[in-house]
Design a protein around this motif. Sequence first.
Motif, mmCIF file in Angstrom:
data_model
loop_
_atom_site.group_PDB
_atom_site.id
_atom_site.type_symbol
_atom_site.label_atom_id
_atom_site.label_comp_id
_atom_site.label_asym_id
_atom_site.label_seq_id
_atom_site.Cartn_x
_atom_site.Cartn_y
_atom_site.Cartn_z
ATOM 1 N N SER A 73 105.196 -70.351 -60.232
ATOM 2 C CA SER A 73 106.033 -71.604 -60.252
ATOM 3 C C SER A 73 106.500 -71.935 -61.712
ATOM 4 N N GLY A 74 107.555 -72.492 -61.903
ATOM 5 C CA GLY A 74 107.669 -72.660 -63.393
ATOM 6 C C GLY A 74 109.190 -72.844 -63.538
ATOM 7 N N GLN A 75 109.671 -72.500 -64.548
ATOM 8 C CA GLN A 75 111.068 -72.482 -64.903
ATOM 9 C C GLN A 75 111.316 -71.465 -65.929
ATOM 10 N N ASN A 76 112.701 -71.176 -66.247
ATOM 11 C CA ASN A 76 113.369 -70.359 -67.218
ATOM 12 C C ASN A 76 114.446 -71.233 -67.937
ATOM 13 N N THR A 77 114.314 -71.381 -69.069
ATOM 14 C CA THR A 77 115.575 -71.882 -69.878
ATOM 15 C C THR A 77 116.322 -70.943 -70.367
ATOM 16 N N ILE A 78 117.510 -71.024 -70.106
ATOM 17 C CA ILE A 78 118.576 -69.854 -70.771
ATOM 18 C C ILE A 78 119.403 -70.504 -71.536
ATOM 19 N N ARG A 79 119.631 -69.860 -73.103
ATOM 20 C CA ARG A 79 120.748 -70.491 -73.944
ATOM 21 C C ARG A 79 121.683 -69.199 -73.902
ATOM 22 N N TYR A 80 122.748 -69.308 -74.112
ATOM 23 C CA TYR A 80 123.806 -68.387 -74.007
ATOM 24 C C TYR A 80 125.120 -68.724 -74.772
ATOM 25 N N ASP A 86 114.587 -73.666 -56.871
ATOM 26 C CA ASP A 86 114.079 -75.221 -56.469
ATOM 27 C C ASP A 86 115.207 -76.234 -57.004
ATOM 28 N N LYS A 87 115.799 -75.916 -58.122
ATOM 29 C CA LYS A 87 116.846 -76.623 -58.923
ATOM 30 C C LYS A 87 117.303 -76.077 -59.950
ATOM 31 N N VAL A 88 118.531 -76.517 -60.657
ATOM 32 C CA VAL A 88 119.187 -75.963 -61.750
ATOM 33 C C VAL A 88 119.462 -77.281 -62.486
ATOM 34 N N ILE A 89 119.211 -77.171 -63.789
ATOM 35 C CA ILE A 89 119.464 -78.633 -64.672
ATOM 36 C C ILE A 89 120.124 -78.144 -65.902
ATOM 37 N N SER A 90 121.242 -78.938 -66.437
ATOM 38 C CA SER A 90 122.005 -78.628 -67.591
ATOM 39 C C SER A 90 122.347 -79.973 -68.068
ATOM 40 N N GLU A 91 121.798 -80.377 -69.194
ATOM 41 C CA GLU A 91 122.142 -81.831 -69.807
ATOM 42 C C GLU A 91 121.794 -82.854 -68.978
ATOM 43 N N GLY A 92 120.595 -82.919 -68.378
ATOM 44 C CA GLY A 92 120.215 -83.861 -67.373
ATOM 45 C C GLY A 92 120.822 -83.995 -66.056
ATOM 46 N N GLU A 93 121.822 -83.128 -65.863
ATOM 47 C CA GLU A 93 122.361 -83.034 -64.489
ATOM 48 C C GLU A 93 121.872 -81.851 -63.708
ATOM 49 N N GLU A 94 121.806 -82.110 -62.178
ATOM 50 C CA GLU A 94 121.406 -81.071 -61.284
ATOM 51 C C GLU A 94 122.641 -80.316 -60.748
ATOM 52 N N ALA A 138 123.042 -74.376 -72.690
ATOM 53 C CA ALA A 138 121.862 -73.783 -71.971
ATOM 54 C C ALA A 138 121.719 -74.520 -70.761
ATOM 55 N N LEU A 139 120.937 -74.042 -69.828
ATOM 56 C CA LEU A 139 120.297 -74.714 -68.569
ATOM 57 C C LEU A 139 119.158 -74.058 -68.258
ATOM 58 N N THR A 140 118.327 -74.750 -67.249
ATOM 59 C CA THR A 140 116.877 -74.677 -66.973
ATOM 60 C C THR A 140 116.912 -74.258 -65.398
ATOM 61 N N ILE A 141 116.414 -73.261 -64.916
ATOM 62 C CA ILE A 141 116.113 -72.934 -63.543
ATOM 63 C C ILE A 141 114.966 -72.925 -63.150
ATOM 64 N N PHE A 142 114.712 -73.879 -62.298
ATOM 65 C CA PHE A 142 113.210 -74.273 -61.568
ATOM 66 C C PHE A 142 113.073 -73.445 -60.462
ATOM 67 N N TYR A 143 111.833 -72.774 -60.403
ATOM 68 C CA TYR A 143 111.809 -71.867 -59.182
ATOM 69 C C TYR A 143 110.180 -71.530 -58.817
ATOM 70 N N PRO A 160 113.911 -65.672 -62.826
ATOM 71 C CA PRO A 160 115.273 -65.927 -62.651
ATOM 72 C C PRO A 160 115.950 -65.472 -64.168
ATOM 73 N N ASN A 161 116.748 -64.487 -64.020
ATOM 74 C CA ASN A 161 117.433 -63.967 -65.311
ATOM 75 C C ASN A 161 118.554 -63.353 -64.709
ATOM 76 N N LYS A 162 119.455 -62.811 -66.123
ATOM 77 C CA LYS A 162 120.702 -62.038 -65.982
ATOM 78 C C LYS A 162 119.919 -60.707 -65.936
ATOM 79 N N ASP A 163 120.093 -60.047 -64.816
ATOM 80 C CA ASP A 163 119.246 -59.048 -64.536
ATOM 81 C C ASP A 163 120.183 -57.711 -64.406
ATOM 82 N N HIS A 164 120.664 -57.427 -65.664
ATOM 83 C CA HIS A 164 121.316 -56.261 -65.937
ATOM 84 C C HIS A 164 121.012 -55.891 -67.275
ATOM 85 N N MET A 165 121.040 -54.429 -67.384
ATOM 86 C CA MET A 165 120.413 -53.786 -68.637
ATOM 87 C C MET A 165 121.547 -53.937 -70.011
#
Length: 539
Positions: free
Chosen positions: A60-67, A87-95, A120-125, A167-172
């Motif tokens: 369990s945990g999270q992945n923060t993605i900056r793009y 479980d949820k996706v958060i960006s700038e305090g909003e789900e 950026a956004l953070t994906i909790f999973y 969770p990620n952008k799963d393309h090479m």
Amino acid sequence: MRNSLLFILSLFGVICYAQRDLSYTKADFLRGSITPEREWWDLNYYHLDIEVEPDKKFISGQNTIRYKVLKENNVMQIDLQPPMKIDKVISEGEELTYKSSGNVHLILLNKEQKKGDFNALTIFYSGYPKEAVRAPWDGGFSWKKDSNGNHFIATSCQGLGASVWWPNKDHMYDEVDSMAISVKVPKALMNISNGRLRKVEEDTTTKTYHWFVNNPINNYGVNVNIGDYVHFDEKYIGEKGELDLDYYVLPENLEKAKEQFKQTPMMLEAFEHWFGPYPFYEDGFKLVEVPYLGMEHQSSVTYGNGYENGYRGTDLSESGWGLKFDFIIIHEAGHEWFANSITYKDIADMWIHEGFTAYSENLYVDYHFGKQASADYVIGTRKRIQNDKAIIGRYNLNKKGSSDMYYKGANILHTLRQLVEDDDKWRQVLRDMNKTFHHQTVTTLQVESFLSKATEKDLTAFFEQYLRTTKIPILEYKIKDGKLKYRYTNIVEGFDMPVQIKIGDNEKWIFPSAEWKTEPVKGNSLQVDRDFYIESKSL
């Protein structure tokens, strides 16, 4: 309301497009294509922050993605394979709202995405990730125990995709520029991941290992290795200065590892000679023992070859030279240049990884044991070539080509070396290739174009023949009345590769094509130089 409608239509459109060709599935398309929901944003940074609970086989945990925003859009494709779940996706305090279709999750972004912005956004999973059946070929999480009953855990996911466990952008095609990896494990265990260890945080029952990768990294190269490890290290003085070499092994294998891993500096010396500097000095180089054979995880190469030479003690070439080195140390580390620094954009071009890396085994032998030994080795692997299908797979579908990409790929490159006729020039071609495509994702066409220009030869038909067909050129010939008559058959249009032959005691080049050619010779028997990957037939 308008954004929600566009979101639904986007998901529906992708699914319908994927179903136009019934020879592949919706999942193939969504996994293997640069979809509209992927192409508008460019990866900049990940922070993968997870807890691994070995007794439960649960993470369990999270992945923060900056793009970086490349063009305006507000629907982002993120990949995560069931049974793992967001479980949820958060960006700038909003789900944020998201919709799922199998492995794909389309996230509706509330904030306007302006070209040039970094967001950026953070994906909790969480979940129970797929357990590897036959790692690394059928990968996932390997939940094993060592001989003392301690947990011994590792990840492997090439082809299958890193989204099997995070969770990620799963393309090479798009590599993140840098990455932090934080892994919480039971206190008695260690976690080893990519890059350099920044710190270890400890509480009463757990430890969290914080690693940082300074260089671009492909998703499948990211790994977690958990065990009751012991550590030793050394320094290597290479082309870019001092390189840290770190080794993590099980305690019972420490003395064997100290002896077997002496091949690591030998590998670096050979590959820096042929390919140029190790591509990741900033992140160091690690060998990490795991409960499966091994894998090319960037700066964290995994090892499970039993501390013996060859491939699990066997010589894949049957020449004898394959027992002069540890296959996993040499092959998987060779991938640091071809896979981790130079990376395919589409798995259809996987030969760029495996053909060049199989060829690197040959060049290791060349550097340490000589050119004749290296030829014996690479030619010895030809018996493993099946020519069942083309080396290049189907694009945009996550479909790789034939496993011949390994040893047919190596023999293609060995043949090309003969055509160059200058080993110093060939070495420079390989070094320039690594410099030109350093830390880049590439296509076969880019590689072909580079090699044609660097060798000053038109290799169009050469690569068409060997990469895109299963045909092996056949040199048909007959010698009569002091004349040699010859031609190629079983070739693509325009294939006219010169080849060295020996007639009697005389060696010479001939220049076959699809048309018959005739020239005077002295002698009655013809032998094709074994370094050329062709067949011959006397008529």
